[in-house]
Design a protein around this motif. Structure first.
Motif, PDB file in Angstrom:
ATOM      1  N   ARG A 158      34.661  33.751  30.173  1.00  0.00           N
ATOM      2  CA  ARG A 158      35.190  35.101  30.310  1.00  0.00           C
ATOM      3  C   ARG A 158      35.216  35.586  31.756  1.00  0.00           C
ATOM      4  O   ARG A 158      35.750  36.651  32.053  1.00  0.00           O
ATOM      5  N   SER A 159      34.636  34.794  32.645  1.00  0.00           N
ATOM      6  CA  SER A 159      34.713  35.068  34.084  1.00  0.00           C
ATOM      7  C   SER A 159      34.858  33.737  34.798  1.00  0.00           C
ATOM      8  O   SER A 159      34.578  32.673  34.222  1.00  0.00           O
TER       9      SER A 159
ATOM     10  N   ASP B 216      44.062  41.785  31.131  1.00  0.00           N
ATOM     11  CA  ASP B 216      43.240  42.020  32.313  1.00  0.00           C
ATOM     12  C   ASP B 216      41.823  42.453  31.959  1.00  0.00           C
ATOM     13  O   ASP B 216      40.876  42.119  32.662  1.00  0.00           O
ATOM     14  N   HIS B 217      41.686  43.198  30.848  1.00  0.00           N
ATOM     15  CA  HIS B 217      40.364  43.697  30.501  1.00  0.00           C
ATOM     16  C   HIS B 217      39.515  42.645  29.771  1.00  0.00           C
ATOM     17  O   HIS B 217      38.320  42.827  29.575  1.00  0.00           O
TER      18      HIS B 217
END
Length: 236
Positions: A211-212, A189-190
């Motif tokens: 990463r997003s 999740d991080h």
């Protein structure tokens, strides 16, 4: 309604644009908003704006065609859309200080710049039409290329947001905008990694990772732009 006069003369406008205006009556109309007390339906800039938009598109298209002999139709269209957009035209109006020359009704006096963007853009197009009709194509071409000079010089190296560029390219082919779907989300999740697919009617999908979700969507859009030849490898 109060009748408001411009704060600058047409002589000052001629100095700013370095051009002797051949048809001052038509220029007056190009600088008159419909809210002005003396503006009859045919005496404001609206009809001239229609013609000026086409003249601007012709001159900029012609120049882009000459500047970028290797560019394809999609790439040229993206550059054209950016250069003749309402935002670009409003910026040209600000560059020339045209608001000082516009005749309008009192309700526009204290309107914010953001809310007058379309008016400023429309007046630029109307002025182009007035110069075209009064002075001819060669002189209006000189005016446009002079006013748009920096933007045209920057067009070769300008990098568009890939999602915006893709949407504009798709718009030349279809009325259905591209959509983005999450194919996979991996990692903790991080520190997640998104795989996104962009779906376009009649075009092979493109995929991207990031990463997003936003970065993955941009990568997916870039993959399509490169594959379809809208963007060259060095643009990505």
């Amino acid at each position: 309604m109060a009748k408001l006069s411009r704060t600058k003369s047409l002589e000052e406008l001629e100095r700013r644009i370095d051009l002797k205006l051949a048809d001052r009556e038509r220029v007056e109309r190009a600088l008159t908003h419909s809210s002005h007390a003396s503006a009859r339906r045919a005496a404001n800039y609206e009809r001239l704006e229609f013609l000026g938009d086409r003249v601007l598109g012709l001159v900029i298209s012609e120049r882009l065609f000459a500047l970028f002999p290797q560019a394809n139709e999609g790439d040229l269209s993206l550059k054209l859309n950016s250069l003749v957009s309402a935002d670009a035209c409003a910026e040209i109006a600000d560059q020339l200080g045209l608001w000082d020359f516009i005749r309008h009704g009192g309700e526009l006096k204290n309107v914010s710049a953001e809310n007058t963007r379309n008016i400023r853009a429309d007046v630029v197009e109307a002025l182009i039409a007035a110069i075209y009709l009064g002075n001819g194509l060669e002189e209006v071409r000189g005016f446009i290329l002079g006013a748009w000079g920096e933007r045209l010089r920057g067009a070769a190296s300008a990098r568009r947001d890939p999602k915006t560029a893709l949407q504009e390219w798709v718009h030349t082919r279809s009325t259905v905008p591209p959509r983005y779907e999450i194919v996979e989300r991996t990692g903790p999740d991080h520190d997640p990694v998104f795989t996104v697919r962009t779906v376009i009617d009649g075009v092979k999908p493109g995929e991207g990772k990031g990463r997003s979700r936003r970065l993955a969507e941009q990568e997916a859009a870039t993959s399509v732009l490169k594959r379809e030849g809208v963007w060259k490898e060095e643009q990505a």
